[in-house]
Scaffold this active site. Structure first.
Site, short mmCIF file in Angstrom:
data_model
loop_
_atom_site.label_atom_id
_atom_site.label_comp_id
_atom_site.label_asym_id
_atom_site.label_seq_id
_atom_site.Cartn_x
_atom_site.Cartn_y
_atom_site.Cartn_z
CB ILE A 191 -9.38 7.36 7.76
CG1 ILE A 191 -8.64 6.29 8.56
CG2 ILE A 191 -10.87 7.23 7.94
CD1 ILE A 191 -8.53 6.68 10.01
CE LYS A 240 2.16 -10.02 -3.16
NZ LYS A 240 3.14 -11.01 -2.76
CE LYS A 245 -8.43 -8.25 0.43
NZ LYS A 245 -8.37 -6.87 1.00
CB SER A 254 -4.42 -3.51 2.73
OG SER A 254 -4.93 -3.10 3.97
N GLY A 275 -10.47 -8.33 4.27
CA GLY A 275 -9.78 -9.61 4.09
C GLY A 275 -10.63 -10.79 4.47
N GLY A 319 0.27 -11.16 7.16
CA GLY A 319 0.71 -11.78 8.41
C GLY A 319 0.52 -13.29 8.38
CB THR A 341 -3.48 -13.30 6.50
OG1 THR A 341 -3.87 -12.24 7.35
CG2 THR A 341 -4.23 -13.22 5.20
CD GLU A 385 7.62 -12.84 -0.41
OE1 GLU A 385 8.35 -12.58 0.56
OE2 GLU A 385 8.01 -13.49 -1.39
CB CYS A 430 8.06 -7.79 5.92
SG CYS A 430 8.76 -7.27 4.35
CD GLU A 483 5.86 -8.61 11.46
OE1 GLU A 483 4.80 -9.28 11.39
OE2 GLU A 483 6.51 -8.28 10.45
N GLY A 514 7.83 -17.19 5.30
CA GLY A 514 7.17 -17.33 4.00
C GLY A 514 7.59 -18.51 3.15
CD GLU A 534 6.73 -9.86 -3.17
OE1 GLU A 534 7.61 -9.18 -2.62
OE2 GLU A 534 5.53 -9.60 -3.07
P1 NAD Z 1 -2.75 -8.78 6.92
O1 NAD Z 1 -2.36 -10.20 6.88
O2 NAD Z 1 -3.65 -8.32 8.00
O3 NAD Z 1 -3.46 -8.33 5.56
C1 NAD Z 1 -2.85 -8.57 4.32
C2 NAD Z 1 -3.93 -8.75 3.26
O4 NAD Z 1 -4.63 -9.96 3.53
C3 NAD Z 1 -4.98 -7.65 3.25
O5 NAD Z 1 -5.35 -7.37 1.91
C4 NAD Z 1 -6.15 -8.27 4.00
O6 NAD Z 1 -7.39 -7.71 3.66
C5 NAD Z 1 -6.03 -9.71 3.54
N1 NAD Z 1 -6.67 -10.70 4.43
C6 NAD Z 1 -6.80 -10.67 5.78
N2 NAD Z 1 -7.43 -11.78 6.20
C7 NAD Z 1 -7.70 -12.54 5.12
C8 NAD Z 1 -8.31 -13.82 4.91
N3 NAD Z 1 -8.81 -14.52 5.92
N4 NAD Z 1 -8.38 -14.30 3.66
C9 NAD Z 1 -7.87 -13.61 2.62
N5 NAD Z 1 -7.30 -12.38 2.74
C10 NAD Z 1 -7.21 -11.86 3.98
O7 NAD Z 1 -1.39 -7.94 6.92
P2 NAD Z 1 -1.19 -6.37 7.02
O8 NAD Z 1 -1.48 -5.98 8.45
O9 NAD Z 1 -1.85 -5.66 5.91
O10 NAD Z 1 0.39 -6.31 6.75
C11 NAD Z 1 1.31 -6.56 7.76
C12 NAD Z 1 1.93 -7.94 7.65
O11 NAD Z 1 2.43 -8.18 6.34
C13 NAD Z 1 3.13 -8.04 8.57
O12 NAD Z 1 3.16 -9.29 9.20
C14 NAD Z 1 4.29 -7.89 7.61
O13 NAD Z 1 5.51 -8.41 8.07
C15 NAD Z 1 3.79 -8.59 6.40
N6 NAD Z 1 4.53 -8.15 5.22
C16 NAD Z 1 5.41 -9.02 4.64
C17 NAD Z 1 6.18 -8.61 3.54
C18 NAD Z 1 7.18 -9.53 2.89
O14 NAD Z 1 7.67 -9.19 1.81
N7 NAD Z 1 7.49 -10.68 3.46
C19 NAD Z 1 6.03 -7.32 3.05
C20 NAD Z 1 5.11 -6.46 3.66
C21 NAD Z 1 4.37 -6.89 4.74
#
Ligand code: NAD
Length: 496
Positions: free
Chosen positions: A24, A160, A174, A176, A207, A228, A231, A249, A283, A383, A456, A460
């Site tokens: 959405i 990446k 994969k 989000s 995920g 996060g 994850t 990351e 992030c 965060e 992390g 990258e």
């Molecule tokens: P998230 O961890 O919820 O999801 C990230 C990805 O992981 C998604 O594709 C999700 O589907 C997948 N995922 C979730 N659970 C999984 C599992 N058990 N196994 C495999 N894949 C799984 O994060 P988000 O809410 O999409 O993004 C926010 C987070 O990402 C924040 O903590 C942010 O700080 C971090 N982030 C870090 C950077 C960096 O460069 N360090 C950049 C952007 C975002």
């Protein structure tokens, strides 16, 4: 009509799955598309096909100059279609179009950079003792799995993908489930650029299902996650058991260190830029404003005034500065941080509530929020990933540094000072993967990106990322006149 955007597998769109996932627009709550919920059986098949492609050598054995040509062409195509991607990215993330335009204009540079790196990267010959040469070559890892987040969907995926493809890998990405559409569109673009079928596989799903199935595969060569810490913790144990390396990351709690040599007007602009880009959903969001006491009161007054004047609204409006956050859950997260912060004695200077700034009354908007608090508070340490900033008064340079280094995160940090001796002194003492002086959010494909501590593992960008997608092979040749054999009287020192 809501379209279905399917997986991109082996050079074509895969059939839709029986179960699909809705995507959405978070600023309108309208449906944009549905995507595949990829099953574990389908993941197994994709992995098998991907290995076949890797071993075929169609990409892994390609001359780096040919990889350069394909990636450069992909960059040109992306530039020519960037407006389409900007519109899509704005719709699926709710970020203001003016931000998306700036960010996406730079995304092709990641392809340019890694294409060039593949072309110019040179091996080494090590100083091996004696009449021996050791030629180091870098070879691709194999089939690599990239898991990407909802914020900056295209930028993070491209960081990446470009590095992994340049190094010769087969890539499974994969995106989000919350914002997958721009990445799903890349398959056709890379095919048009000349990438052989099956080298870039784009797989959608939740995920906890599809992401998990991919990461549990024992025969993948690397996982590169941006997401996060929860994850990472879900992925890491099984990856460790399978001996699959993980680049991670993760989150951050970036301090914005503001010193009195900086004029207050500039310091406030710095705080707004660091803290509210993408509604605080990056992030490296400057989510802790650490302000020297000598400028604190004037800074606070001006900051409050400027935050109240920020234009929150429809992301498609050119004047909007703050768009929506990604979901209703993100709103709840912001609200829970605000209520904990006040329970801990924090004072809300502005914001603190959700908003309905558009005529439809729909969308997930949260007011840009500043809460005056102390360094031990929940808000100062965890965060939010939303537009809620902690304002903290610090007595002196030492206290700013101590507070800056006081969280479990260590990704980005900025130091704002016109005293360059001080700026470097402080930057040296800050524990973070990226420290900006008189800047924030600055990013370039050549500049390694990644955090320390719970932010992390690995990098990258830059040569580091490229090399992280390769393994090193030593080819050791004895060119001495006399080989040495087992039955010689003295064993030659060259033998280990
Ligand atoms: P998230 O961890 O919820 O999801 C990230 C990805 O992981 C998604 O594709 C999700 O589907 C997948 N995922 C979730 N659970 C999984 C599992 N058990 N196994 C495999 N894949 C799984 O994060 P988000 O809410 O999409 O993004 C926010 C987070 O990402 C924040 O903590 C942010 O700080 C971090 N982030 C870090 C950077 C960096 O460069 N360090 C950049 C952007 C975002």
């Amino acid at each position: 009509m809501v379209i279905h955007q399917s997986n991109w597998i082996d050079g074509q769109e895969a059939p839709p799955t029986a179960t699909t996932i809705p995507v959405i627009n978070p600023a309108t709550e309208q449906s944009l598309a549905t995507i595949n919920a990829t099953s574990s059986e389908a993941v197994n098949e994709i992995i098998t096909a991907s290995w076949k492609t890797f071993h075929s050598g169609v990409w892994s054995k390609k001359d780096p100059s040919d990889r350069f040509t394909v990636l450069s062409k992909a960059s040109t195509l992306l530039r020519s279609r960037i407006n389409e991607f900007i519109a899509l990215e704005t719709a699926q993330t709710g970020r203001p179009i003016r931000e998306m335009r700036t960010q996406l204009a730079r995304v092709p540079e990641w392809l340019d950079y890694f294409a060039s790196l593949a072309r110019v990267h040179e091996g080494r010959v090590t100083p091996f003792k004696g009449a021996v040469t050791n030629t180091l070559t870098r070879i691709p890892l194999g089939v690599v799995v990239l898991i990407t987040p909802y914020n900056h969907p295209l930028l993070i995926a491209m960081k990446k993908i470009a590095a992994a493809l340049a190094a010769g890998n087969v890539v499974i990405v994969k995106p989000s489930e919350l914002a997958p559409l721009s990445v799903l569109k890349l398959g056709a673009l890379f095919k048009e650029a000349g990438l052989p079928d099956g080298v870039l596989q784009i797989v959608s799903g939740y995920g906890r299902e599809t992401g998990k199935y991919l990461c549990e595969q024992p025969n993948i060569s690397k996982i590169d996650l941006t997401g996060g810490i929860a994850t990472y913790r879900a992925i890491a144990p099984v990856a460790a058991m399978n001996m699959v390396p993980v680049t991670a990351e993760l989150g951050g709690k970036a301090p914005v260190c503001l010193f009195p040599s900086m004029d207050v007007e500039t310091a406030v602009k710095a705080a707004l830029f660091a803290g509210f880009i993408a509604s605080g959903q990056t992030c490296v969001t400057g989510s802790r404003l650490l302000v020297h006491q000598d400028i604190y009161d004037t800074f606070k007054t001006l900051l409050e005034k400027r935050v109240r004047a920020l234009r929150v609204g429809a992301p498609t409006d050119e004047k909007t500065q703050i768009g929506s956050v990604i979901s209703a859950a993100a709103i709840e997260r912001c609200e829970s941080f605000v209520s904990r912060a006040t329970a801990e004695g924090g004072t809300i200077l502005c914001g603190g509530t959700k908003l309905h700034p558009t005529p439809s009354g729909k969308g997930f908007f949260f007011a840009p929020t500043i809460i005056e608090t102390h360094s031990a508070s929940d808000l100062a340490n965890n965060e939010v990933f939303g537009p809620v900033l902690a304002l903290i008064k610090c007595a002196d340079e030492d206290e700013i540094i101590r507070v800056a280094n006081g969280t479990a995160y260590a990704l980005g940090a900025s130091v704002w000072s016109n005293d360059f001796t001080q700026a470097h002194r402080v930057a040296d003492r800050i524990e973070a993967g990226i420290v900006w002086i008189n800047g924030h959010h600055l990013n370039d494909p050549s500049s390694p990106w990644g955090g320390f501590k719970e932010s992390g593992l690995g990098k990258e960008n830059g040569v580091e990322a490229y090399e992280g997608y390769t393994k090193v092979k030593s080819t050791v040749m004895n060119y001495g006149v006399k080989p040495v054999w087992f039955d010689d009287e003295v064993v030659d020192a060259r033998y280990g």
